[in-house]
Motif scaffolding. Structure first.
Motif, PDB file in Angstrom:
ATOM      1  N   GLU A 167      46.687  43.125  48.210  1.00 54.93           N
ATOM      2  CA  GLU A 167      46.055  43.410  49.510  1.00 54.93           C
ATOM      3  C   GLU A 167      47.040  44.094  50.450  1.00 54.93           C
ATOM      4  O   GLU A 167      46.698  45.061  51.135  1.00 54.93           O
ATOM      5  CB  GLU A 167      45.587  42.112  50.172  1.00 54.93           C
ATOM      6  N   SER A 197      48.367  31.098  41.153  1.00 58.35           N
ATOM      7  CA  SER A 197      48.315  30.767  39.731  1.00 58.35           C
ATOM      8  C   SER A 197      48.774  31.962  38.901  1.00 58.35           C
ATOM      9  O   SER A 197      49.259  31.799  37.796  1.00 58.35           O
ATOM     10  CB  SER A 197      46.912  30.331  39.336  1.00 58.35           C
ATOM     11  N   GLU A 204      42.614  33.813  56.348  1.00 56.32           N
ATOM     12  CA  GLU A 204      41.374  33.059  56.518  1.00 56.32           C
ATOM     13  C   GLU A 204      40.325  33.422  55.485  1.00 56.32           C
ATOM     14  O   GLU A 204      39.367  32.697  55.276  1.00 56.32           O
ATOM     15  CB  GLU A 204      40.809  33.302  57.922  1.00 56.32           C
ATOM     16  N   ARG A 205      40.483  34.586  54.885  1.00 59.22           N
ATOM     17  CA  ARG A 205      39.483  35.048  53.921  1.00 59.22           C
ATOM     18  C   ARG A 205      40.086  36.170  53.098  1.00 59.22           C
ATOM     19  O   ARG A 205      41.153  36.693  53.445  1.00 59.22           O
ATOM     20  CB  ARG A 205      38.227  35.555  54.648  1.00 59.22           C
ATOM     21  N   GLN A 206      39.359  36.551  52.053  1.00 63.13           N
ATOM     22  CA  GLN A 206      39.787  37.688  51.257  1.00 63.13           C
ATOM     23  C   GLN A 206      39.797  38.936  52.154  1.00 63.13           C
ATOM     24  O   GLN A 206      38.921  39.084  53.014  1.00 63.13           O
ATOM     25  CB  GLN A 206      38.828  37.877  50.086  1.00 63.13           C
ATOM     26  N   LEU A 256      47.434  38.600  46.674  1.00 63.53           N
ATOM     27  CA  LEU A 256      47.670  38.814  48.108  1.00 63.53           C
ATOM     28  C   LEU A 256      48.623  39.996  48.327  1.00 63.53           C
ATOM     29  O   LEU A 256      48.459  40.755  49.281  1.00 63.53           O
ATOM     30  CB  LEU A 256      48.204  37.542  48.766  1.00 63.53           C
ATOM     31  N   GLY A 284      49.563  34.253  45.085  1.00 68.52           N
ATOM     32  CA  GLY A 284      49.708  34.909  43.787  1.00 68.52           C
ATOM     33  C   GLY A 284      49.801  36.415  43.996  1.00 68.52           C
ATOM     34  O   GLY A 284      49.914  36.894  45.131  1.00 68.52           O
ATOM     35  N   ARG A 332      41.449  27.378  37.954  1.00 68.72           N
ATOM     36  CA  ARG A 332      42.624  27.558  38.811  1.00 68.72           C
ATOM     37  C   ARG A 332      43.258  26.246  39.256  1.00 68.72           C
ATOM     38  O   ARG A 332      44.423  26.210  39.648  1.00 68.72           O
ATOM     39  CB  ARG A 332      42.346  28.474  39.991  1.00 68.72           C
ATOM     40  N   HIS A 371      44.369  29.119  49.702  1.00 67.94           N
ATOM     41  CA  HIS A 371      43.531  28.788  48.542  1.00 67.94           C
ATOM     42  C   HIS A 371      44.122  29.262  47.227  1.00 67.94           C
ATOM     43  O   HIS A 371      43.536  29.057  46.175  1.00 67.94           O
ATOM     44  CB  HIS A 371      42.132  29.384  48.720  1.00 67.94           C
TER      45      HIS A 371
HETATM   46  P1  ADP Z   1      46.052  33.336  42.617  1.00 65.46           P
HETATM   47  O1  ADP Z   1      47.258  33.759  41.846  1.00 65.46           O
HETATM   48  O2  ADP Z   1      45.977  31.856  42.679  1.00 65.46           O
HETATM   49  O3  ADP Z   1      44.833  33.993  42.077  1.00 65.46           O
HETATM   50  P2  ADP Z   1      46.054  35.299  44.718  1.00 65.46           P
HETATM   51  O4  ADP Z   1      47.108  35.575  45.706  1.00 65.46           O
HETATM   52  O5  ADP Z   1      45.945  36.252  43.579  1.00 65.46           O
HETATM   53  O6  ADP Z   1      46.262  33.827  44.125  1.00 65.46           O
HETATM   54  O7  ADP Z   1      44.699  35.188  45.504  1.00 65.46           O
HETATM   55  C1  ADP Z   1      43.460  35.069  44.880  1.00 65.46           C
HETATM   56  C2  ADP Z   1      42.416  35.834  45.661  1.00 65.46           C
HETATM   57  O8  ADP Z   1      42.201  35.243  46.943  1.00 65.46           O
HETATM   58  C3  ADP Z   1      42.796  37.266  45.946  1.00 65.46           C
HETATM   59  O9  ADP Z   1      41.695  38.073  45.608  1.00 65.46           O
HETATM   60  C4  ADP Z   1      43.041  37.300  47.444  1.00 65.46           C
HETATM   61  O10 ADP Z   1      42.708  38.559  47.963  1.00 65.46           O
HETATM   62  C5  ADP Z   1      42.091  36.259  47.946  1.00 65.46           C
HETATM   63  N1  ADP Z   1      42.415  35.634  49.240  1.00 65.46           N
HETATM   64  C6  ADP Z   1      43.468  35.832  50.052  1.00 65.46           C
HETATM   65  N2  ADP Z   1      43.411  35.010  51.139  1.00 65.46           N
HETATM   66  C7  ADP Z   1      42.279  34.278  50.990  1.00 65.46           C
HETATM   67  C8  ADP Z   1      41.657  33.239  51.766  1.00 65.46           C
HETATM   68  N3  ADP Z   1      42.207  32.804  52.900  1.00 65.46           N
HETATM   69  N4  ADP Z   1      40.525  32.704  51.302  1.00 65.46           N
HETATM   70  C9  ADP Z   1      39.979  33.121  50.140  1.00 65.46           C
HETATM   71  N5  ADP Z   1      40.510  34.096  49.363  1.00 65.46           N
HETATM   72  C10 ADP Z   1      41.644  34.661  49.775  1.00 65.46           C
END
Ligand code: ADP
Ligand code: MG
Length: 406
Positions: A83, A109, A52-54, A80, A77, A182, A21
């Motif tokens: 994390e 982004s 799969e999720r945050q 991750l 971005g 985004r 995402h």
């Molecule tokens: P961007 O630069 O587009 O914001 P990021 O890597 O910063 O991309 O991710 C955006 C947010 O999504 C972060 O807070 C991350 O922890 C969270 N994230 C990571 N994996 C997933 C997922 N599978 N579904 C939803 N959110 C996620």
């Protein structure tokens, strides 16, 4: 110190964490379209893990058997990687775990760290797919450097580790508000900046910092001069003699992962995770006597940067290096006009904002800082992620992590 590249070590058994995402939601097609074949041809075995999720990645790296992996690479971005860094630092064996080489492939982004390592490699600025390809080559080359991490403490005693930035005011608001744009990719920050400029406001708080004392004996750390661009390609294609494609040709050089040797905890009370923050006083107490307390309490923004780029096209801290133990603290004092602030951001595209000698912009190199916002509500971001709002302080730890870079 000085030139800090370690030996060429081709990471093998790469865990590739991909946030489907991130950015415009195209990280997977970016990976299959631009990077997958490159890695296969370079003989870098990798396993793709789609989050799969945050916090999925954070939990995964907190538990994973690190002896099975030689590098953790994210395609997303900066969020991750935040994390992954924090997942590693939450482990009992954090000291060994944070030695795991990390890597970043821009698929989000906010690709500030990817833009920073591309910049450090001496290459001309590029964007989007070209930046991805550049970072893909770096991953294939497998040069590992040390990277500073900043330890951040919030009012509720949470501790976080940050590799990029700590922001409050204008920049933090733009970062969070622009989430809704985004779908335009990296341009979301430009759109967000223009929207926020229209409703420019003042943020009140107290800012203090420990300045870097600059001994003449220690010049700022420099990255080694980059090889010419063509060297990326030739080193990608060269293999040790006798190795055939698909073979794990670099296996032997990859077995020294310290984390594999780290002893697990013995079940006693968990030790505090991470190195001690010797420069910080408890948040309830005044800052130490050798700190500087900023006179102004009315700000438009506060931005602490430890890498060069705030976004793909924003060279916020031109003097930053991957590992120099320096936090570049910027603040903009209240009173600046919308036009002057816009001019600063436009100049930042080329890193020229500091040379513009704007009287409202202050830049200091620091080792630690504390921010106490006065308003009960607001936004503070760490590496572009929203964190607990309130008093917050941080100190840099030089070279705590390792990053695959150019
Ligand atoms: P961007 O630069 O587009 O914001 P990021 O890597 O910063 O991309 O991710 C955006 C947010 O999504 C972060 O807070 C991350 O922890 C969270 N994230 C990571 N994996 C997933 C997922 N599978 N579904 C939803 N959110 C996620
Ligand atoms: Mg982000």
């Amino acid at each position: 110190d000085g030139v800090l590249y370690s030996e060429v070590r081709r990471p093998c058994r790469v865990m590739l964490l991909l946030n489907p995402h991130s950015g415009k939601g195209q990280a997977l097609s970016l990976f299959t379209g631009h990077v997958q074949r490159m890695l296969t041809e370079a003989g870098v075995p990798h396993t793709l893990v789609i989050t799969e999720r945050q916090n999925h990645a954070r939990e995964l790296v907190r538990e994973v058997d690190l002896s099975q992996w030689d590098a953790m690479v994210i395609i997303s971005g900066d969020g991750l990687l935040f994390e992954v860094v924090n997942g590693l630092m939450e482990r009992e064996d954090w000291e060994a775990a944070i030695q795991t080489p990390l890597g970043i492939l821009p698929g989000g982004s906010g690709n500030a760290l990817a833009a920073s390592i591309h910049h450090y490699s001496g290459s001309q600025p590029v964007s989007c797919e070209e930046l991805l390809v550049s970072c893909g080559f770096m991953l294939c080359k497998g040069l590992v450097s040390r990277m500073d991490l900043v330890s951040v403490h919030t009012a509720s005693n949470q501790r976080l580790f940050s590799f990029l930035s700590l922001a409050w005011g204008f920049v933090a608001d733009v970062d969070i508000e622009s989430e809704k744009y985004r779908h335009v990719g990296a341009a979301r920050f430009t759109v967000g900046t223009l929207v926020r400029l229209a409703s420019l406001r003042v943020y009140q708080g107290r800012l203090a910092y420990l300045p870097v004392e600059e001994p003449p004996s220690r010049p700022p750390a420099q990255v080694s001069p980059p090889p010419p661009a063509s060297a990326f390609c030739s080193s990608l294609l060269c293999r040790p003699s006798g190795a055939s494609p698909g073979q794990n040709t670099f296996h032997n050089s990859c077995n020294s992962n310290n984390a594999a040797k780290a002893k697990r905890g013995d079940g006693t009370a968990p030790a505090p995770r991470g190195p001690p923050d010797s420069l910080l006083a408890p948040l309830e107490q005044p800052v130490p006597g050798d700190w500087t307390v900023v006179e102004e309490e009315d700000f438009v923004l506060m931005l602490a940067m430890y890498q060069s780029h705030l976004a793909e096209d924003l060279l916020a801290a031109p003097g930053a290096a991957l590992e120099d133990g320096v936090i570049h603290l910027f603040y903009v004092k209240a009173g600046i006009s919308r036009t002057a602030l816009l001019r600063l951001f436009l100049a930042m595209e080329k890193g020229a904002h500091l040379a513009s000698s704007c009287p409202y912009l202050v830049h200091v190199k620091v080792r630690a800082l504390r921010l106490e916002p006065f308003s009960p509500k607001g936004v503070i971001t760490v590496d572009g992620e929203s964190v607990e709002y309130g008093p917050i302080q941080a100190q840099v730890h030089g070279g705590l992590a390792r990053l695959i870079s150019g």
